[in-house]
Scaffold this active site. Structure first.
Site, short mmCIF file in Angstrom:
data_model
loop_
_atom_site.label_atom_id
_atom_site.label_comp_id
_atom_site.label_asym_id
_atom_site.label_seq_id
_atom_site.Cartn_x
_atom_site.Cartn_y
_atom_site.Cartn_z
N LYS A 164 -9.58 -2.38 2.32
CA LYS A 164 -9.24 -1.22 3.13
C LYS A 164 -10.02 0.03 2.70
CE LYS A 164 -6.83 -3.63 5.74
NZ LYS A 164 -5.47 -4.03 5.77
N HIS A 193 -9.92 -2.23 12.04
CA HIS A 193 -8.85 -3.09 11.52
C HIS A 193 -8.57 -4.19 12.56
CE1 HIS A 193 -4.49 -3.20 9.68
NE2 HIS A 193 -5.27 -4.12 9.16
N ASN A 246 0.32 -17.52 22.41
CA ASN A 246 -0.42 -16.32 22.80
C ASN A 246 -1.74 -16.67 23.49
OD1 ASN A 246 1.57 -14.64 21.78
ND2 ASN A 246 0.64 -14.52 19.74
N ASN A 282 -2.22 -14.47 12.26
CA ASN A 282 -1.65 -15.53 13.09
C ASN A 282 -2.45 -15.76 14.37
OD1 ASN A 282 1.10 -16.80 12.19
ND2 ASN A 282 0.99 -14.74 11.35
N TYR A 328 -1.61 -3.59 -6.91
CA TYR A 328 -1.31 -4.28 -5.66
C TYR A 328 -2.54 -4.34 -4.76
CZ TYR A 328 -0.22 -5.24 -0.92
OH TYR A 328 -0.28 -5.78 0.33
N LYS A 388 -2.27 -10.25 13.18
CA LYS A 388 -3.71 -10.53 13.25
C LYS A 388 -4.05 -11.91 12.68
CE LYS A 388 -4.93 -6.79 11.12
NZ LYS A 388 -3.55 -6.27 11.05
N ASP A 415 -8.83 -9.63 9.63
CA ASP A 415 -8.34 -8.28 9.26
C ASP A 415 -9.33 -7.15 9.54
OD1 ASP A 415 -5.98 -6.98 8.06
OD2 ASP A 415 -7.36 -6.34 6.49
N CYS A 459 1.42 -7.24 11.92
CA CYS A 459 1.76 -7.34 13.35
C CYS A 459 1.04 -8.49 14.02
CB CYS A 459 1.47 -6.02 14.05
SG CYS A 459 2.65 -4.74 13.59
N ARG A 491 0.84 -1.20 0.00
CA ARG A 491 0.00 0.00 0.00
C ARG A 491 0.88 1.25 0.00
NH1 ARG A 491 -1.78 0.83 4.34
NH2 ARG A 491 -1.05 -0.99 5.47
N SER A 513 -0.74 -3.35 10.44
CA SER A 513 -0.45 -4.28 9.35
C SER A 513 0.81 -5.08 9.64
CB SER A 513 -0.28 -3.50 8.05
OG SER A 513 -1.45 -2.76 7.79
N ARG A 554 2.00 -12.17 -0.52
CA ARG A 554 0.72 -12.52 0.11
C ARG A 554 0.06 -13.73 -0.55
NH1 ARG A 554 -1.45 -8.81 4.26
NH2 ARG A 554 0.19 -7.26 4.45
P1 GTP Z 1 -1.89 -7.63 7.68
O1 GTP Z 1 -2.47 -8.68 6.81
O2 GTP Z 1 -0.86 -6.80 6.99
O3 GTP Z 1 -2.92 -6.77 8.34
O4 GTP Z 1 -1.00 -8.38 8.82
P2 GTP Z 1 -1.40 -9.20 10.12
O5 GTP Z 1 -1.63 -8.27 11.26
O6 GTP Z 1 -2.47 -10.17 9.83
O7 GTP Z 1 -0.02 -9.97 10.46
P3 GTP Z 1 0.35 -11.52 10.32
O8 GTP Z 1 -0.42 -12.38 11.26
O9 GTP Z 1 0.30 -11.89 8.88
O10 GTP Z 1 1.86 -11.51 10.82
C1 GTP Z 1 2.84 -10.69 10.20
C2 GTP Z 1 4.22 -11.16 10.59
O11 GTP Z 1 4.36 -11.17 12.01
C3 GTP Z 1 4.52 -12.57 10.11
O12 GTP Z 1 5.81 -12.60 9.57
C4 GTP Z 1 4.44 -13.41 11.35
O13 GTP Z 1 5.30 -14.51 11.29
C5 GTP Z 1 4.81 -12.44 12.48
N1 GTP Z 1 4.10 -12.76 13.74
C6 GTP Z 1 2.76 -12.96 13.88
N2 GTP Z 1 2.43 -13.28 15.16
C7 GTP Z 1 3.58 -13.27 15.86
C8 GTP Z 1 3.91 -13.52 17.23
O14 GTP Z 1 3.05 -13.80 18.08
N3 GTP Z 1 5.23 -13.40 17.57
C9 GTP Z 1 6.19 -13.06 16.66
N4 GTP Z 1 7.45 -12.97 17.09
N5 GTP Z 1 5.93 -12.85 15.36
C10 GTP Z 1 4.64 -12.94 14.95
C1 SPV Z 2 -2.68 -4.48 5.53
O1 SPV Z 2 -1.72 -3.88 5.02
O2 SPV Z 2 -3.14 -4.18 6.67
C2 SPV Z 2 -3.29 -5.61 4.82
C3 SPV Z 2 -2.91 -5.85 3.44
O3 SPV Z 2 -4.14 -6.29 5.38
S1 SPV Z 2 -3.66 -4.73 2.34
O4 SPV Z 2 -4.89 -5.33 1.83
O5 SPV Z 2 -2.72 -4.50 1.28
O6 SPV Z 2 -4.01 -3.52 3.04
MN MN Z 3 -4.50 -5.60 7.52
#
Ligand code: GTP
Ligand code: SPV
Ligand code: MN
Length: 588
Positions: A206, A226, A499, A254, A197, A252, A277, A250, A69, A248, A371
């Site tokens: 978004k 979000h 967690n 997972n 993208y 979610k 998300d 961070c 983005r 983003s 992604r």
């Molecule tokens: P968006 O789709 O961008 O909104 O991201 P998201 O918030 O869904 O993040 P996602 O769960 O995809 O995790 C992003 C990165 O953080 C990945 O590389 C994960 O491996 C890492 N990660 C997720 N949860 C944890 C955790 O509890 N501990 C650590 N150390 N890393 C984590």
């Molecule tokens: C984010 O960046 O928070 C995402 C991916 O979930 S995107 O759809 O590109 O915004």
């Molecule tokens: Mn997101």
């Protein structure tokens, strides 16, 4: 397809501007989508992967200048600058329309104009909202068909209503200097040019479900956030739902799909994913806060996703998935990314399509923001309430960010307004999800900084008002940080499935089952109340994870002071009051 006048007029207007060769309505049928996949393979937009190992899966490589983005090129276009507020880029709507229509002019020449009717939320439910996206990119059509509910029944559900969100996407020539993502919340319109993208062009996500929807939510007394939505089933079989807002990349996705640690599994704990998300939250008939996930797919971060970290996500992305900017293994035509396993392919193409040997290359094979786009129904732990138009009742709201220091593993806020304050002061290290430097500490209130479609001061006030409307039915608000590091820079907390140990404490607090220690920033757990059994984490480490370093918190308040200055007179007095109280408590 429809007789709806507002729809037909808008399509004609856009057609006159972009000047396509022909026009195709997306009816949502598998037959039509399959034809489009074939076409996109022929014109090189996507690559068909090994259909035995990855049935229904495709790979896409975007232009290397177009991989995340672009927040600096994202605009809120309202009549007054004040309506967009101090944290958004603002353009005058007339100026923006002229500029964007100028860029999009004749850009569909020789191309097909695809018209995608889609619903955010379950069609015909009072909580769902309808949009129509026009695009010249089959990749965008195929992604929208996974991420949202698409097709003829949506346009039928719209009937002759004018209450729908217009979305124009024009790929143009992917020129970075002319890339813009503009929102016109006052006329339900989104225009995105010169990108292909995800977050810039899947306009239901978004752009609509957060930026336009947050603007609507303020007027209609609900929240568009979000946030992930997760159900925790305890050994008695009761399911409690929580929402969590992290910036983003961070954590979610997972958290939303976590696998309980062995000892929890043995006891009978189960996790149900409702969303990863976006959450739309409304006050239900019972006065509680209820959440739906308006999406129908996951657009998840690939790197770091493995059998160990997130087997549910891996399973989700093993069929009917579009991968974007990952490694292509040429030996068996499958995909790979950093963190998938310790066995990178040697005979491969990197995300840019260049020959890549994972065994010897010093460069990353997949883009850090690569992604997967997968249907929600692929998720092994998808909760059945995902399909419930009423949504799920929320017991706790969790805020969080990526912080090496200062922020403890978990704390509970004193009350709703203190919780809103805590959300408003989230800072997090920037990630590859947005263009720009990675690892820079950035303010990101409620993880909504890039996604709030109106004045963020007014958004804070809206949160406070929602607390008043919820009264004593309001969920408790917590803050977490999975990313605290030790002096060697290693994560102190194992994260991911582990967690759940923290979530258990949060739910215990909601049910009044455990006490806690009062600190200036909120309630932190007593050491014995976080279950560390088989976690590999020592009591000493937990103590460090929960520590409140007064020196760092004094620095934090200086930083908050500066951040709050931005808001001038649009900062609600309740938040200033919470801030003053925090400073007082820290001085004691
Ligand atoms: P968006 O789709 O961008 O909104 O991201 P998201 O918030 O869904 O993040 P996602 O769960 O995809 O995790 C992003 C990165 O953080 C990945 O590389 C994960 O491996 C890492 N990660 C997720 N949860 C944890 C955790 O509890 N501990 C650590 N150390 N890393 C984590
Ligand atoms: C984010 O960046 O928070 C995402 C991916 O979930 S995107 O759809 O590109 O915004
Ligand atoms: Mn997101």
């Amino acid at each position: 397809m429809t007789k709806n006048k507002s729809v037909l007029e808008w399509i004609q207007k856009i057609k006159n501007i972009v000047n396509p060769k022909n026009m195709v309505w997306i009816d949502g049928s598998e037959e039509q989508l399959e034809n489009l996949r074939k076409q996109a393979c022929m014109n090189g937009e996507i690559i068909k992967l090994n259909q035995e190992k990855l049935p229904g899966c495709y790979l896409r490589r975007t232009n290397p200048n177009d991989v995340a983005r672009t927040e600096s090129r994202t605009f809120i276009c309202t009549k007054t600058k004040e309506a967009a507020g101090p944290t958004n880029n603002w353009w005058d709507p007339e100026f923006a329309y002229n500029k964007l229509y100028g860029i999009a002019k004749d850009s569909y020449k020789g191309k097909t104009m695809y018209i995608i009717p889609y619903s955010m939320g379950i069609p015909n439910s009072p909580f769902s909202k309808i949009g129509i996206e026009i695009t010249d990119s089959i990749y965008t059509v195929l992604n929208m068909a996974i991420m949202t509910r698409v097709g003829k029944d949506i346009i039928d559900a719209l009937s002759d209503s004018n209450n729908w969100v217009r979305g124009l996407h024009a790929s143009c020539n992917i020129d970075e200097e002319n890339r813009y993502v503009c929102h016109f919340p006052e006329d339900n319109t989104i225009i995105s040019v010169n990108s292909c993208y995800g977050g810039n062009v899947l306009l239901g996500k978004k752009c609509f479900a957060l930026r336009i929807a947050s603007y609507q939510a303020e007027k209609e007394n609900w929240l568009a956030e979000h946030m992930l939505i997760l159900g925790v089933q305890n050994p008695k079989g009761e399911i409690k739902y929580i929402c969590a807002a992290f910036p983003s990349a961070c954590g979610k996705t997972n958290l939303a799909m976590l696998i309980p640690p062995e000892i929890y599994k043995k006891k009978g704990y189960k996790i149900w994913c409702i969303g990863d998300d976006i959450a739309w939250l409304r006050i239900g008939k019972d006065g509680r806060l209820w959440a739906i996930n308006p999406e129908n797919g996951f657009f998840g971060v690939a790197p770091g996703t493995s059998k160990k970290s997130n087997p549910n996500a891996l399973q989700t992305a093993s069929s009917n998935t579009i991968f974007t900017n990952v490694v292509q293994n040429l030996d068996d035509n499958t995909v790979w990314w950093e963190g998938l396993d310790n066995n990178p392919p040697e005979n491969a193409l990197d995300w840019k399509g260049n020959p890549w040997n994972g065994k010897i290359s010093n460069e990353k094979g997949a883009h850090p923001n690569s992604r997967f786009t997968s249907p929600t129904k692929n998720c092994p732990c998808l909760g059945k309430e995902f399909e419930n138009p009423e949504g799920v009742p929320i017991s706790a709201i969790i805020f969080g960010g990526r912080r090496q220091h200062t922020i403890p593993l978990v704390y509970e806020t004193f009350d709703w307004n203190h919780g809103v304050f805590t959300g408003s002061i989230i800072s997090s290290e920037s990630t590859a999800a947005s263009t720009g430097k990675v690892g820079v500490l950035t303010h990101n209130p409620m993880a909504m900084m890039p996604f709030c479609g109106y004045n963020m001061g007014k958004y804070f006030a809206h949160w406070i008002k929602m607390g008043e409307l919820l009264g004593n039915k309001a969920p408790k608000i917590f803050n977490v940080n999975w990313f605290k590091t030790d002096k060697n820079g290693n994560f102190m907390w194992p994260g991911f499935g582990e967690n759940l140990r923290v979530i258990e404490w949060i739910l215990n607090r909601c049910e009044g089952k455990v006490s806690a220690k009062e600190t200036p920033i909120g309630f932190v757990p007593l050491l014995e109340d976080i279950n560390l059994q088989e976690s590999g984490v020592s009591k000493e480490t937990l103590k460090d994870l929960l520590e409140i370093d007064m020196k760092l918190w004094h620095q934090e308040t200086e930083d908050i002071e500066n951040f709050y200055k931005k808001f001038d007179n649009c900062l609600p007095k309740q938040l200033q009051h919470e801030f003053d109280k925090l400073k007082k408590r820290l001085k004691k």
